[in-house]
Design a protein around this motif. Sequence first.
Motif, PDB file in Angstrom:
ATOM      1  N   TRP A  12       0.783  -1.242   0.008  1.00  0.00           N
ATOM      2  CA  TRP A  12       0.021  -0.062   0.094  1.00  0.00           C
ATOM      3  C   TRP A  12       1.025   1.131   0.032  1.00  0.00           C
ATOM      4  CZ3 TRP A  12      -4.818   0.429  -1.466  1.00  0.00           C
ATOM      5  CH2 TRP A  12      -5.572  -0.649  -1.446  1.00  0.00           C
ATOM      6  N   GLU A  13       2.214   1.331   0.522  1.00  0.00           N
ATOM      7  CA  GLU A  13       3.128   2.417   0.614  1.00  0.00           C
ATOM      8  C   GLU A  13       3.282   2.754  -0.834  1.00  0.00           C
ATOM      9  OE1 GLU A  13       4.396   5.520   1.925  1.00  0.00           O
ATOM     10  OE2 GLU A  13       3.369   3.904   3.259  1.00  0.00           O
ATOM     11  N   MET A  14       3.640   1.366  -1.772  1.00  0.00           N
ATOM     12  CA  MET A  14       3.884   1.779  -3.191  1.00  0.00           C
ATOM     13  C   MET A  14       2.776   2.337  -3.709  1.00  0.00           C
ATOM     14  SD  MET A  14       6.326  -1.567  -4.240  1.00  0.00           S
ATOM     15  CE  MET A  14       5.261  -2.807  -3.381  1.00  0.00           C
ATOM     16  N   LEU A  15       1.485   1.857  -3.678  1.00  0.00           N
ATOM     17  CA  LEU A  15       0.377   2.342  -4.203  1.00  0.00           C
ATOM     18  C   LEU A  15      -0.126   3.816  -3.845  1.00  0.00           C
ATOM     19  CD1 LEU A  15      -2.065  -1.019  -3.663  1.00  0.00           C
ATOM     20  CD2 LEU A  15      -1.131   0.074  -6.046  1.00  0.00           C
ATOM     21  N   LYS A  16       0.431   4.101  -2.642  1.00  0.00           N
ATOM     22  CA  LYS A  16       0.312   5.510  -2.015  1.00  0.00           C
ATOM     23  C   LYS A  16       1.042   6.514  -3.110  1.00  0.00           C
ATOM     24  CE  LYS A  16      -0.255   4.959   2.451  1.00  0.00           C
ATOM     25  NZ  LYS A  16      -0.267   5.493   3.895  1.00  0.00           N
TER      26      LYS A  16
END
Length: 148
Positions: A94-98
């Motif tokens: 999710w950090e990469m997606l953010k």
Amino acid sequence: QSTWGCLSRFLSALPAMDGAAAASTASLAADDDVLSRDVLKWIQSLDLTYRVTNLRRAFSNGFLIAEILSHYSNDIQMHAFDNGTALKRKLANWEMLKKFFDKVNCPVTDEMIDGVIHAKKGAAVPLIEFLYTFLTQKTVRKSHAASD
């Protein structure tokens, strides 16, 4: 236009659902986690790596969100995402997606993401429907694919 290359008319000629698709649709009707028929057909048309049978679990680690986004942008590299269920892996995905959402000015909030990560009831559907609208430029019609 950004790297999205939005396929705004991508779904306009989808065929009617067959028996297998209808059965899959019925399996997605759990509590408040019910996708509209249009969104479900969109997800099925993407031919995702993993079958979605439980919305809360399927999208909690961000892997399938990344796979959906990879159909619209070359900036998503699937080899960087892990389909694991450990909280550490979910948070990394999710950090990469953010970062991706920020880059393409897609206003997905931390609150939306947090609910999905922790598989909260009813959290996945609004995010998926938001992405459907953002990616396809189509409005979600509120006819549900399956009812209680």
